[in-house]
Design an enzyme around this catalytic site. Structure first.
Site, PDB file in Angstrom:
ATOM      1  N   THR A  17      39.452 -88.970  11.365  1.00  0.00           N
ATOM      2  CA  THR A  17      40.792 -88.449  11.118  1.00  0.00           C
ATOM      3  C   THR A  17      40.954 -87.078  11.745  1.00  0.00           C
ATOM      4  O   THR A  17      42.038 -86.730  12.219  1.00  0.00           O
ATOM      5  CB  THR A  17      41.057 -88.391   9.607  1.00  0.00           C
ATOM      6  OG1 THR A  17      40.923 -89.706   9.061  1.00  0.00           O
ATOM      7  CG2 THR A  17      42.445 -87.863   9.299  1.00  0.00           C
TER       8      THR A  17
ATOM      9  N   HIS B  70      33.796 -81.530   5.918  1.00  0.00           N
ATOM     10  CA  HIS B  70      32.744 -81.512   4.905  1.00  0.00           C
ATOM     11  C   HIS B  70      32.362 -80.063   4.545  1.00  0.00           C
ATOM     12  O   HIS B  70      33.211 -79.186   4.479  1.00  0.00           O
ATOM     13  CB  HIS B  70      31.535 -82.312   5.378  1.00  0.00           C
ATOM     14  CG  HIS B  70      31.828 -83.746   5.680  1.00  0.00           C
ATOM     15  ND1 HIS B  70      32.724 -84.497   4.963  1.00  0.00           N
ATOM     16  CD2 HIS B  70      31.338 -84.567   6.654  1.00  0.00           C
ATOM     17  CE1 HIS B  70      32.777 -85.718   5.453  1.00  0.00           C
ATOM     18  NE2 HIS B  70      31.967 -85.796   6.473  1.00  0.00           N
TER      19      HIS B  70
END
Length: 262
Positions: A106, A145
């Site tokens: 994404t 992340h």
């Protein structure tokens, strides 16, 4: 019945799946053969049909929706949690070469949409991007992340929050990733997996410290504050259920409305 499960080693996934994989809830006769992979490896795996159930980037849905159904639970979706485009602090040269955490992520889809003039995008393991930008291997990099929490420690600065740009243009939360199950599985099994993931997340919310050792076993960053921030940002009510707004967000990103568990 044993299912091949593939998830990332990141704290949001291990937090959500701890109860399911470590015997804290009754799985109703289902067993899971789990492997932990980087998000781009997960995307490649579903394209190859390797996993029965897998974490995926929402951006890869158009390529796999004929074979995989997106489950209603287990998503990484929300507001203020998007990938970050960063560069070396003080560098004002034109941005031409950007490291991204995978072609099918994404994050890369957002770069293509929001910065179409930057065409030199190189896939790199997500945990290596910040160091590569710091060394000057790239003009900028897209962090996901744990990297989005610690980039300032590497003397990097924010160029753009891709999630904020998405929210301004769509007024929708950003659908980063989700859990997909093979359509060849019986519908009852897909529904059972969906329910088990939701129960596992509910257990995690009710017992937030139960999964800490399991999370640290797989995490890139071991600092408790970073882990807590990561989980708080990526695991939320949308993880329990996408709901109508979450489904609209996935459709806005992918252009398809038929990728759900039906």
């Amino acid at each position: 019945m044993t299912l091949r499960l593939r998830i990332s080693p990141c704290p949001n996934d291990t937090f959500m799946f701890d109860a399911l994989l470590n015997g804290r809830i009754d799985t109703g006769g289902l067993h899971f053969d789990v492997e932990y992979r980087d998000i781009e490896a997960l995307n490649r795996g579903v394209q190859a049909g390797e996993a029965d159930v897998s974490k995926i980037s929402c951006a890869v849905l158009p390529a796999v929706a004929d074979r995989y159904a997106l489950l209603d639970s287990g998503a990484a979706l929300g507001r203020g949690n998007g990938p970050l485009l960063v560069r070396r602090a003080g560098d004002r040269s034109p941005i031409r070469r950007v490291a991204v955490p995978g072609v099918h992520t994404t994050a890369n889809a957002l770069m293509m949409r929001l910065f179409p003039r930057i065409t030199e995008r190189t896939p790199l393991l997500f945990s290596q991007i910040a160091a590569a930008v710091e060394r000057g291997d790239f003009d900028a990099g897209v962090l996901i992340h744990e990297g989005r929490f610690v980039y300032r420690q590497r003397q990097l600065e924010l160029v753009a929050d891709l999630g904020q740009l998405w929210e301004r243009t769509t007024a929708l939360p950003l659908p980063l990733g989700g859990i997909a199950a093979k359509r060849s599985l019986p519908e009852a099994v897909r529904r059972q997996v969906e329910t088990l993931i939701r129960q596992s997340i509910e257990y995690a919310f009710a017992h937030p410290e139960a999964s800490r050792a399991y999370i640290k076993e797989h995490a890139q960053e071991l600092d408790d504050a970073v882990i807590d921030a990561h989980i708080a940002l990526f695991v939320n009510d949308y993880s329990l259920s996408l709901g109508d707004e979450g489904r609209r967000a996935v459709e806005a990103l992918t252009g398809i409305a038929c990728a759900f568990n039906s």
